[in-house]
Design a protein around this motif. Structure first.
Motif, short mmCIF file in Angstrom:
data_model
loop_
_atom_site.label_atom_id
_atom_site.label_comp_id
_atom_site.label_asym_id
_atom_site.label_seq_id
_atom_site.Cartn_x
_atom_site.Cartn_y
_atom_site.Cartn_z
N GLU A 858 -2.62 10.42 -49.06
CA GLU A 858 -3.61 9.51 -48.51
C GLU A 858 -4.75 9.31 -49.51
N ASP A 859 -5.64 8.36 -49.17
CA ASP A 859 -6.85 8.17 -49.96
C ASP A 859 -7.66 9.45 -50.00
N ILE A 860 -8.39 9.66 -51.12
CA ILE A 860 -9.35 10.78 -51.20
C ILE A 860 -10.74 10.20 -50.97
N TRP A 861 -11.46 10.79 -50.01
CA TRP A 861 -12.80 10.32 -49.64
C TRP A 861 -13.84 11.38 -49.96
N ALA A 895 -20.58 19.76 -49.97
CA ALA A 895 -20.07 18.63 -50.74
C ALA A 895 -18.55 18.66 -50.59
N THR A 896 -17.99 17.63 -49.95
CA THR A 896 -16.58 17.67 -49.57
C THR A 896 -15.86 16.40 -49.99
N TYR A 897 -14.69 16.58 -50.61
CA TYR A 897 -13.76 15.51 -50.93
C TYR A 897 -12.47 15.81 -50.17
N TYR A 898 -11.96 14.84 -49.41
CA TYR A 898 -10.88 15.15 -48.48
C TYR A 898 -9.91 13.98 -48.30
N TYR A 899 -8.70 14.32 -47.83
CA TYR A 899 -7.71 13.33 -47.44
C TYR A 899 -7.85 13.10 -45.94
N ASP A 900 -8.18 11.88 -45.54
CA ASP A 900 -8.41 11.58 -44.13
C ASP A 900 -7.06 11.31 -43.45
N ASN A 901 -6.32 12.40 -43.19
CA ASN A 901 -4.95 12.26 -42.70
C ASN A 901 -4.87 11.66 -41.30
N ASN A 902 -5.88 11.89 -40.46
CA ASN A 902 -5.84 11.35 -39.10
C ASN A 902 -6.70 10.10 -38.93
N PHE A 903 -7.25 9.58 -40.03
CA PHE A 903 -7.95 8.28 -40.05
C PHE A 903 -9.13 8.20 -39.08
N ASN A 904 -9.80 9.33 -38.84
CA ASN A 904 -10.95 9.28 -37.92
C ASN A 904 -12.29 9.25 -38.65
N LYS A 905 -12.26 9.09 -39.97
CA LYS A 905 -13.44 8.90 -40.81
C LYS A 905 -14.40 10.08 -40.78
N LYS A 906 -13.89 11.28 -40.54
CA LYS A 906 -14.70 12.49 -40.63
C LYS A 906 -13.81 13.66 -41.01
N VAL A 907 -14.43 14.72 -41.50
CA VAL A 907 -13.68 15.89 -41.93
C VAL A 907 -13.41 16.78 -40.74
N ASP A 908 -12.13 17.06 -40.48
CA ASP A 908 -11.78 17.97 -39.39
C ASP A 908 -10.49 18.71 -39.72
N ALA A 909 -9.95 19.45 -38.74
CA ALA A 909 -8.83 20.33 -39.00
C ALA A 909 -7.57 19.59 -39.41
#
Length: 931
Positions: A858-861, A895-909
């Motif tokens: 996925e995209d990295i955000w 400071a977080t860079y993440y793959y938004d796997n569930n497309f909810n536009k926030k960092v979660d499990a």
């Protein structure tokens, strides 16, 4: 050698002038004389102290200096042909001090009016000049001055840029303007282009320039023909301190405490005394005369092999210390000599800055797509900067010679633990990584009037050198089966870029020259300005890289598991110890780096014509065109045909900036500009670099095209008082062939590379306010309190290319690097007649796309984070000293860079974490004293 020559120059200047200048007991008045409507400097205006014969004429910059004035209050008279004369009273001159006074003159409407003398006080004149310079800028821009920088907690220009409207900073050094990726910006230092300081991206590392050496910083957001055409987000203009107005000796000392680092256990490789001065002692460099790649692959004798391994296999011990507080020092010396008989003037500014920090990032999370790692990162950093600026004004002419040198020494140690599902292994990974960056820049500039009608010529010659040196990046990996209790075993059987010792060096020289001519003209019944010029910029880069390592020899006797296993299970401190090397267990191996090393050069020639017209008393049009011819060559050392780049093209870049003065305090602006973005050397090169923190390769694309961008801007601005502003802006940008990054993830190791999107559109709005609070309650407290905020809201859509041989998950997405919003806010208050100052600053950036999705990942955000800083400054010793207490990044958000796997536009499990860490809050104390 350059540093030695600079030091000799400083000593020479001091020897000639110190005795005379230190004894100075008089004061001076200095400033600029400018046109009230356009802020154009007026050459040859006469500034006279009434009741005396003391008078001077302004130089080519409109600058004047009245020196040798006894302390007291004075009135001056300013005259210029075709303008109304002005007297300014209540100008106080103090012993050994400079009284700064910029003056505006209005054009005479008739010969009779030309004889009228406008009367003003010192305060009224100062406020009027500030108004004019704010309101009359040619293009839409935002910036800050040395005075504002002094009141902030910012240590370098990257920190300063966080406060400028519409600007944000990535990795504490790379600048994003209007939500666009840093690669869409350009930078000028003292009027000459700055090269990219990074080996693997187009970006300038703004933490390289200390803030106390900066005179002004400005971000131009709409182009004019006299500016380089290769910017879209912003043109960042940094001007270092020019000719001093008075003699100054200033020194400072400071220390800081970081909650995540200071006093904690600090791990590192071998430390040398020279590290504290920003220089490696040379032991980590590849030895001179080291054998070439061909000799290694063709086979070495046992003795050659043993000697070469010993020459590069340095100390692998991991040393434990305690992280010390941050320490910083600065020293500035300004000297000026006025020749009263001729009116000529010579000045020099010399400054040095030093900073050392030891930072720790504990438990950096990397948890995505099969790997689950925890990194502990320890960085030892030294920053050394110096400036030497010399200037001489004679008659109406001025020549300056500006020199800046800065060096950053980052010695990092990384220790990783965790698991990798793809290889079914638990992992221990170590990286010793030294990076030395240096910038030297020298600019010679001249400004000269031509004739008596206001024409002038400006020229400059500049040389810069960028060094990016990784003398010995050592990486060693250990693994075992997941969940087993077996000892970890080192990977010394094969060599890859993820476990090799990297020796890399980037050296770039840049040469530039420019000449600009301007002259007043009469058009549309009003006076205007015609400006034309030529520039040329040549860049030459060499990037050389080698990947070396020790692997177990293919001797059948050494393949016995009972022999090899104990060797692989050795701790890293003894893995390459002399006893093993003497036993000829390892052989020296090298990965072919001929595709990764390259030579590159480019030549940019440009010419422009620009007209600055007053169409009416209220309407101003700045318009024209710039033509740029660009020739670039990139050649890998291997001469691989598909890696050779040859591009040559010409672009015509028209622009028009229209300003309508609704009232004396308000402007309405509109502009259209065409700009471009050219691929950087690195973006065109097939060179592959393994980034052990990103867990990915980085590689360019020789087929990249330049981006063409059309820009439309609208802005309403209101100046309620001098130094205050309320503005609302809207902008639109249309990209063709935008240059972006994506995950090329079809192989076992993902590669971050570049591509041209088909098209992209960006819409945005900005709001800025800087205002004292006396409109709420008219009290002294509110008059001394200033609130400011700038907010940018941006929407972008980029369309991925089709049938380009690239696999993308999605058809469209936001532009890489673009943030949907940017918030900067602050509050300033001055107590006790400006002796005590408080400053609070807040910054937040919306989540932005860091790397576009390829076929699998996925995209990295980059997630938003809140940054809150505060500072208290107290002036002591009759204003000559200042004590500053600063709290930076108080909230310490992750400071977080993440793959938004569930497309909810926030960092979660449900998301994968590319990296996440807390940098810690920093509390510091600094003291400066000025003689």
């Amino acid at each position: 050698m350059k540093k030695v020559l600079s030091a000799i120059t400083v000593l020479f200047v001091l020897t000639l002038t110190a005795g005379n200048l230190l004894a100075q007991t008089t004061g001076r008045i200095s400033g600029k004389v400018i046109d009230q409507k356009t802020s154009e400097t007026l050459i040859g205006a006469t500034v006279n102290i009434e009741g005396t014969t003391k008078a001077v004429a302004t130089d080519v910059d409109g600058h004047y200096v009245l020196a040798g004035i006894a302390p007291g209050k004075y009135t001056i008279l300013v005259r210029y042909i075709g303008y109304q004369s002005k007297t300014i009273s209540d100008i106080e001159v103090k012993q050994g001090a400079n009284t700064a006074l910029d003056i505006t003159l209005g054009q005479a409407e008739s010969k009779a009016l030309n004889e009228v003398v406008i009367k003003s006080t010192y305060r009224q004149a100062s406020v009027g000049a500030l108004y004019a310079m704010q309101k009359n800028s040619v293009s839409i821009s935002d910036g800050t001055s040395a005075e504002v920088i002094k009141k902030s907690p910012d240590r370098n220009t990257a920190d300063v840029l966080k406060r400028v409207s519409g600007a944000t900073v990535q990795d504490n050094k790379f600048v994003v303007v209007r939500g666009l990726s840093d690669r869409y910006n350009s930078a000028l230092l003292d009027g000459a282009s700055l090269p990219s300081t990074e080996p693997n991206r187009k970006a300038f590392s703004f933490d390289i320039v200390p803030s106390n050496l900066v005179e002004s910083l400005n971000i131009v957001k709409t182009a004019t023909p006299d500016q380089p055409g290769d910017f879209t987000g912003g043109l960042i203009q940094i001007n270092t301190k020019d000719l001093p107005e008075q003699n100054v000796i200033s020194f400072g000392i400071g220390t800081g405490y970081n909650t995540a680092s200071t006093g904690k256990t600090f791990l590192s490789g071998q430390r040398n005394a020279t590290d504290y001065f920003g220089f490696d002692n040379g032991k980590k460099q590849l030895p001179n005369g080291f054998v070439p790649y061909s000799s290694i692959v063709n086979g070495l004798s046992l003795q050659q092999n043993r000697n070469l391994l010993k020459s590069i296999s340095q100390d692998y011990n991991i040393y434990k210390n305690t992280a010390l507080p941050t320490q910083n020092y600065q020293f500035t010396l300004s000297r000026v000599k006025d020749y009263e008989k001729t009116g000529n003037r010579f000045g020099a500014i010399f400054g040095v800055t030093y900073r050392n920090s030891q930072s720790i990032l504990n438990d950096v999370k990397r948890d995505a797509y099969g790997y689950n790692y925890n990194d502990d990162i320890y960085k030892f950093s030294t920053n050394l900067g110096a400036i030497l600026n010399l200037g001489y004004s004679y008659g109406k002419n001025k020549i300056t010679f500006k020199n800046v040198y800065n060096r950053i020494y980052d010695d990092q140690f990384l220790q990783r633990t965790g698991s990798n599902q793809a290889t079914n292994s638990d992992v221990k990974y170590y990286a010793f990584d030294l990076l030395q960056k240096a910038l030297f820049k020298s600019t010679l500039e001249g400004n000269h009037p031509l004739g008596e009608k206001g024409a002038k010529i400006n020229w400059n010659l500049s040389y810069s050198n960028v060094l990016n040196d990784q003398p010995q990046q050592r990486k060693v990996s250990y693994s075992r089966n997941i969940g087993s209790n077996d000892p970890f075993e080192a990977n010394v059987s094969t060599l890859g870029k993820d476990n090799a010792t990297l020796y890399a060096k980037l050296n770039e020289n840049q040469y530039s020259g420019a000449v600009n001519y301007s002259m007043p003209i009469k058009m549309f019944s009003h006076t205007g300005t015609l400006k034309t010029g030529l520039t040329s910029l040549y860049r030459d880069r060499n990037y050389n890289v080698r990947f070396l390592g020790a692997v177990v020899t293919d001797d059948p006797n050494l393949n016995d598991p009972d022999f090899i296993r104990p060797l692989k299970q050795r701790p890293i401190s003894t893995l390459f110890r002399s006893d093993v090397l003497n036993a000829d267990v390892y052989k020296l191996t090298e990965i072919d780096g001929s595709d990764d090393s390259y030579n590159a050069h480019s030549l940019t020639n440009a010419g422009y014509v620009m007209l600055d017209n007053k169409l009416t008393d209220k309407l101003r049009l700045v318009w024209g065109a710039r033509v740029e011819q660009f020739d670039v060559r990139v050649t890998p050392v291997s001469k691989r045909p598909d890696g050779i780049v040859k591009q040559n093209y010409v672009d015509v870049l028209p622009s028009a900036n229209l300003t309508y003065a609704l009232t004396d305090k308000t402007n309405l602006r509109a502009s259209y500009t065409r700009t471009l973005a050219r691929p950087e050397f690195r973006e065109l090169s097939i060179s592959q670099y393994y980034d052990y923190e990103l867990l990915a390769l980085q590689q360019g694309d020789p087929n990249l095209k330049r981006s063409n961008i059309d820009n439309i801007d609208l802005r309403y601005e209101f100046y309620p008082s001098a130094g205050q502003i309320i503005s609302v802006s809207g902008f639109y940008k249309r990209f063709k062939n935008a240059i972006e990054t994506y995950n090329q993830d079809v192989n076992s190791t993902r590669t971050i590379t570049y591509f041209n999107s088909d098209k992209a559109n960006v819409f945005g709005a900005e709001f800025e306010i800087r205002k004292t609070l006396d409109f709420l309650y008219n009290t002294d407290f509110m008059k001394n309190t200033t609130a400011y905020a700038n907010v940018a809201v941006i929407k972008s859509t980029s369309y991925n290319p089709k049938n380009a041989g690239i696999n993308f998950k999605y058809e469209k997405r936001p532009l890489v690097g673009q943030a949907p919003y940017v918030i900067n806010a602050g509050l300033q208050h001055a107590f006790l007649n400006n002796k005590l100052n408080f400053n609070a600053l807040y910054n937040r950036v919306g989540r932005r796309l860091n790397v576009a999705a390829g076929a699998l990942y996925e995209d990295i955000w980059e997630a938003p984070r809140n940054v809150f800083d505060a500072q208290l400054g107290l002036k002591v010793f009759k204003g000559k000293g200042e004590l500053k207490v600063t709290a930076a990044d108080i909230l310490n958000n992750s400071a977080t860079y993440y793959y938004d796997n569930n497309f909810n536009k926030k960092v979660d499990a449900g998301d994968g974490i590319q990296s996440s860490y807390k940098p810690g809050a920093t509390y510091s104390l600094a003291f400066t004293y000025t003689l």
